[in-house]
Design an enzyme around this catalytic site. Structure first.
Site, short mmCIF file in Angstrom:
data_model
loop_
_atom_site.label_atom_id
_atom_site.label_comp_id
_atom_site.label_asym_id
_atom_site.label_seq_id
_atom_site.Cartn_x
_atom_site.Cartn_y
_atom_site.Cartn_z
N ASN A 1 -0.43 0.99 0.63
CA ASN A 1 1.01 1.26 0.78
C ASN A 1 1.26 2.65 0.18
OD1 ASN A 1 3.77 1.31 0.75
ND2 ASN A 1 4.03 -0.39 -0.68
N TRP A 2 1.36 3.64 1.07
CA TRP A 2 1.51 5.02 0.58
C TRP A 2 2.91 5.26 -0.01
CZ3 TRP A 2 -0.94 8.89 4.70
CH2 TRP A 2 -2.28 8.55 4.89
N LYS A 3 3.84 4.33 0.26
CA LYS A 3 5.23 4.50 -0.20
C LYS A 3 5.75 5.88 0.26
CE LYS A 3 4.43 1.20 -3.85
NZ LYS A 3 4.74 0.69 -5.16
N HIS B 1 9.17 -5.86 0.50
CA HIS B 1 8.61 -5.26 -0.72
C HIS B 1 9.69 -5.27 -1.80
CE1 HIS B 1 6.97 -2.39 -3.54
NE2 HIS B 1 5.80 -2.62 -2.99
N GLU C 1 10.57 -3.16 -3.85
CA GLU C 1 11.39 -1.93 -3.89
C GLU C 1 12.47 -1.98 -2.82
OE1 GLU C 1 8.07 0.78 -3.75
OE2 GLU C 1 7.46 0.04 -5.72
N GLU D 1 3.18 -9.92 -5.19
CA GLU D 1 3.23 -8.73 -6.04
C GLU D 1 4.20 -8.94 -7.20
OE1 GLU D 1 2.06 -4.94 -3.70
OE2 GLU D 1 4.18 -5.34 -3.31
N GLY E 1 3.00 -0.46 -10.16
CA GLY E 1 3.12 0.92 -10.64
C GLY E 1 3.14 1.04 -12.16
N SER F 1 -0.81 -2.69 -9.32
CA SER F 1 -1.78 -1.95 -10.14
C SER F 1 -3.23 -2.33 -9.83
CB SER F 1 -1.47 -2.10 -11.63
OG SER F 1 -0.21 -1.52 -11.94
N GLY G 1 -0.83 0.27 -3.94
CA GLY G 1 0.08 1.41 -3.91
C GLY G 1 -0.62 2.68 -4.38
N GLY G 2 -0.44 3.00 -5.66
CA GLY G 2 -0.93 4.26 -6.22
C GLY G 2 -2.40 4.55 -5.89
P1 PGA Z 1 0.81 -0.24 -7.15
O1 PGA Z 1 1.83 -0.68 -5.99
O2 PGA Z 1 -0.56 -0.54 -6.64
O3 PGA Z 1 1.05 1.25 -7.32
O4 PGA Z 1 1.14 -1.02 -8.36
C1 PGA Z 1 1.61 -1.83 -5.23
C2 PGA Z 1 2.74 -2.04 -4.26
O5 PGA Z 1 3.90 -1.84 -4.65
O6 PGA Z 1 2.53 -2.39 -3.09
#
Ligand code: PGA
Length: 253
Positions: free
Chosen positions: A11-13, A97, A99, A169, A175, A215, A236-237
């Site tokens: 997930n590049w966000k 998600h 977010e 998640e 994050g 994470s 994500g990251g």
């Molecule tokens: P993260 O994000 O790996 O940076 O914690 C995961 C996500 O929100 O899909």
């Protein structure tokens, strides 16, 4: 070797400009070894068409969107439709998600509509669920996640449900560098699978890929993915660096 489909979705966000996205996708394509794990690159919308072209013909590599609108088309400034996504070859759409739920006030009701729209277009939802730290501390996390899944997915027919991927998640792990322990992940994944079995039967529940997110990195992926009910990750990251992302993909069994 697990029998259930293993999936790692990046997930590049809201990261990577056009050139940077191209570079990252090219590096992943060049280094990804053929395996049974499905790999999904969930890029920002502007990259999808290009990344889809770059991955064409590479087996088990797909593109995914991070959101879509619940209507077919029309006066919805700034939004994107499932048909638009489909027209560039996208396969998956992340929905719900945390977010999106938190910053864009996406409700369970809205997400159920988006799930329907994605499935009707022949795309595959990656449906996210997860609890905040408050809820975890109050020890009501399982009930919270169960309620999200019931509200977002349990209106589906068995046939449609079979196309859904679930991503657990915990918000406190996204994050933050604070990953759920393998036991915490396994406990929740097992609870989710039991809930799915109660609605769709043991066979359907057993066939559903349930990803862990929060994470995940090159160092912790293997132990998380080794849990019996963890079928890969939503990353994500760590999906923004080709070498680390590949390490995570290779940690699936
Ligand atoms: P993260 O994000 O790996 O940076 O914690 C995961 C996500 O929100 O899909």
């Amino acid at each position: 070797m697990k029998t259930r489909q293993q999936i790692v979705a990046g997930n590049w966000k809201m990261n990577k400009n056009y050139g940077e996205g191209r570079e990252l996708a090219l590096e992943i394509v060049a280094r990804l070894k053929l395996s049974d794990t499905k790999v999904v690159l969930c890029t920002p919308f502007i990259h999808l068409s290009l990344v889809q072209e770059l991955i064409n013909g590479v087996s088990n590599l797909y593109t995914g969107a991070q959101n879509c609108h619940q209507e077919d088309k029309g006066a919805y400034t700034g939004e994107i439709s499932v048909e638009m996504l489909k027209s560039v070859g996208v396969s998956y759409v992340i929905l719900g998600h945390s977010e999106r739920r938190e910053y864009f006030a996406e409700s369970d009701e809205l997400l159920a509509k988006k799930v329907d729209k994605v499935l009707a277009a022949g795309l595959l939802p990656i449906f996210c669920c997860g609890e905040s730290l408050d809820i975890r501390d109050a020890d009501t996390h399982i009930a919270h996640v169960e309620a999200q899944i019931k509200a977002g997915l349990f209106h589906l027919s068995a046939e449609d449900f079979a196309k859904v991927v679930i991503a657990y998640e915990p918000i406190w792990a996204i994050g933050t560098g604070r990953t759920a322990s393998p036991e915490q992940a396994q406990d929740m994944h097992a609870a989710i699978r039991a809930l799915l079995a109660s609605k769709y039967g043991a066979e359907a529940a057993d066939a559903t890929s349930i990803l862990y997110g929060g994470s995940v990195n090159g160092g912790n992926a293997a132990v998380l993915f080794a849990q019996p009910d963890v079928d890969g990750g939503l990353v994500g990251g760590a999906s923004l660096k080709a070498d680390e992302f590949i390490t995570i993909v290779e940690a699936t069994k």
